[in-house]
Scaffold this motif. Structure first.
Motif, PDB file in Angstrom:
ATOM      1  N   GLN A 371      31.375  77.540  21.686  1.00 53.33           N
ATOM      2  CA  GLN A 371      32.770  77.314  21.304  1.00 53.33           C
ATOM      3  C   GLN A 371      32.871  76.734  19.895  1.00 53.33           C
ATOM      4  N   PRO A 372      33.900  77.152  19.102  1.00 50.29           N
ATOM      5  CA  PRO A 372      34.906  78.153  19.414  1.00 50.29           C
ATOM      6  C   PRO A 372      34.322  79.563  19.303  1.00 50.29           C
ATOM      7  N   HIS A 373      34.867  80.480  20.080  1.00 51.23           N
ATOM      8  CA  HIS A 373      34.383  81.855  20.073  1.00 51.23           C
ATOM      9  C   HIS A 373      35.228  82.749  19.166  1.00 51.23           C
ATOM     10  N   TYR A 382      39.195  76.673  25.430  1.00 48.11           N
ATOM     11  CA  TYR A 382      37.846  77.157  25.735  1.00 48.11           C
ATOM     12  C   TYR A 382      37.968  78.563  26.312  1.00 48.11           C
TER      13      TYR A 382
END
Length: 525
Positions: A371-373, A382
């Motif tokens: 994270q973050p994606h 998330y």
């Protein structure tokens, strides 16, 4: 080609990774001016199957992600000269390699059984007969396998093994898929066998593959004046001449416009698409199925019906019951579920990879990304992704096929397999979930014979080539970014004569050390 390079126009059909890679190789290696390159994309955004978007309010979305690793020479070569937008001194390749050094992946919980990490999660549970059959397949010449299915080769008990469960969910193989393709995977990735049960050795991107790969490529192309036209579908391609010598003379677009193509111009055709026909659902609605093949398949069917050497698209796209599955992306407003999964799997978020629920009717798997994606992902949110390999079968807690399940029902099935309490299930009360049905996602795995896929340069093709997942590249494996990038580099080198062809596919299966290590894994020693 002997013509002045400035007079040649290059028309690329499809802005997936194959089409975008072709544009990069044209500019970088073949010396083509950006303003002489046109890319036509039927969707409203480039990137094809390497997508990533959404927001915290409606939910972030990725349909899926392709695996790659250190021997993907064409992909890493492509990215080595693509700078990050956030730091132009760092290439996209170097960012991926640095991220994997910082956040190495090694799963401690590849399989879950009965609500707990499976005690035999490091055991392949292969029988002596299974091991013999795997070795027979590796040693058998590809040409002698024809259009056999995987279940034509292996005994029924093989498909109950942990090896098959991990193999099939890692690569999305089904028993009815191509035996030839499985053999190619066994050879191509033999060096990964020692880390197979932990999914180690796989390279991951810092963000989703759109943000980490596509976005920087687009920025690089746009600064060079490449013309990327979205929302314009190429519905037909006019090819004049005979099989001994033929040329594209025009492209027809969905609004009726025709683009004339001279004999000196070059055309790169992306035929077929694994994510064509994708349909999104919601928390309260299951994604529907559009039975009409989308643009990439319609174009391929037209060309194959009129011209020799264009393969047989119906081999790959005629049975969506065997080529589709559903994925889902979940966006959560807090870390509770992620903290639970870190304790459950003994993996820090982003280091574990795919978690598969053994015995699941849907063959359900999830992966918690680092994270973050998403670039710009809202702080405090998330995201994680999952899919069901068997969308045609009923679930264990939701008694319907995954293809008919709403987002809420997908969450219910997941909570059941994790044996969450009512209080823990409440973590999902405000979650956004976006399910996605992809009817052709494993279409490139369908059993095939020589000639079912066109060559990159079909016989007699003077000014055109075929790129993407559905052309024939000896030894390499479909369902990988590398396959698409390799096809693009092959096409550019062949049509322009101004750049080097791709290096040979890495043959780690010829390294005695790799063979010994792989054998020890299969034998459980």
């Amino acid at each position: 080609m002997s013509e002045d390079i400035a007079t040649v126009q290059h028309h690329i059909v499809g802005a997936g990774i194959a089409g975008l890679s072709a544009a990069v190789f044209l500019c970088r290696d073949a010396g083509v001016r950006g303003e002489d390159i046109w890319i036509y994309e039927q969707l409203g955004i480039p990137g094809g199957s390497l997508d990533g978007g959404g927001d915290a309010e409606t939910g972030y979305v990725v349909r899926g992600g392709r695996m790659f690793e250190k021997h993907f020479a064409c992909t890493l070569d492509l990215l080595k000269t693509i700078p990050l937008q956030s730091d132009p001194s760092v290439s996209a390749r170097d960012d991926i390699l640095e991220f994997n050094r910082m956040v190495p992946g090694s799963s401690n919980c590849r399989l879950v059984r009965n609500g707990s990490p499976a005690e035999d999660r490091y055991d392949l549970t292969l029988s002596a007969q299974d091991i013999v059959d795997l070795n027979r397949l590796i040693l058998h010449p590809e040409a002698g396998l024809g259009a056999q299915r995987i279940d034509d080769w292996f005994k029924p008990a093989f498909f109950d093994s942990n090896f098959w469960l991990m193999w099939s969910t890692m690569f999305s193989f089904q028993p009815w898929h191509s035996l030839v393709e499985m053999r190619r995977y066994l050879l191509r990735f033999m060096h990964l066998f020692p880390g197979f049960t932990r999914i180690s050795g796989i390279l991951r991107t810092r963000y989703n593959q759109y943000d980490s790969m596509i976005a920087p490529i687009l920025a690089w192309l746009q600064t060079r004046g490449v013309r990327i036209v979205t929302g314009r579908q190429v519905t037909d391609v006019m090819i004049d001449g005979t099989r001994q010598g033929r040329r594209v003379s025009a492209l027809t677009l969905n609004d009726g416009d025709a683009i004339e193509v001279s004999a000196e111009d070059c055309v790169y055709l992306t035929l077929g698409s694994m994510t064509d026909g994708s349909v999104f659902g919601s928390r309260n609605h299951a994604p529907t199925l559009d039975e009409q093949p989308a643009g990439g398949w319609q174009l391929w069917r037209k060309l194959a019906s009129r011209h020799e050497g264009f393969g047989k698209p119906d081999v790959f796209c005629s049975d969506t019951g065997k080529t589709g599955w559903n994925s889902f992306t979940i966006t959560m407003d807090g870390p509770d579920f992620f903290e639970f999964m870190e304790d459950f799997t003994n993996n820090r978020t982003g280091t574990g990879g795919l978690v598969t629920f053994a015995g699941s009717g849907w063959t359900l798997s999830i992966v918690l990304f680092h994270q973050p994606h998403f670039r710009g992902q809202k702080h405090g949110t998330y995201t994680f992704w999952g899919y069901g390999l068997r969308g045609d079968l009923p679930g264990d807690f939701v008694k319907k096929p995954m293809w008919e399940a709403t987002g809420s029902e997908v969450i219910e099935e997941l909570c059941g397999h994790l044996q969450l309490t009512d209080d823990q299930k409440a973590w999902f009360d405000t979650a956004k979930i976006v399910p996605c049905r992809m009817p052709y996602i494993t279409s490139q795995f369908m059993p095939r014979e020589p000639g079912d896929r066109p060559d990159v340069r079909p016989h007699g093709a003077e000014n055109f080539a075929v790129i993407g997942q559905y052309c024939e590249l000896p030894r390499d494996c479909v369902f990988t970014v590398e396959y698409s990038v390799r096809s693009a580099r092959t096409a550019v080198a062949s049509l322009t004569g101004r750049s080097d062809p791709p290096p040979p596919v890495a043959r780690t299966d010829l390294d005695p050390r790799v063979i010994v290590r792989a054998s020890r894994v299969l034998l459980g020693i």
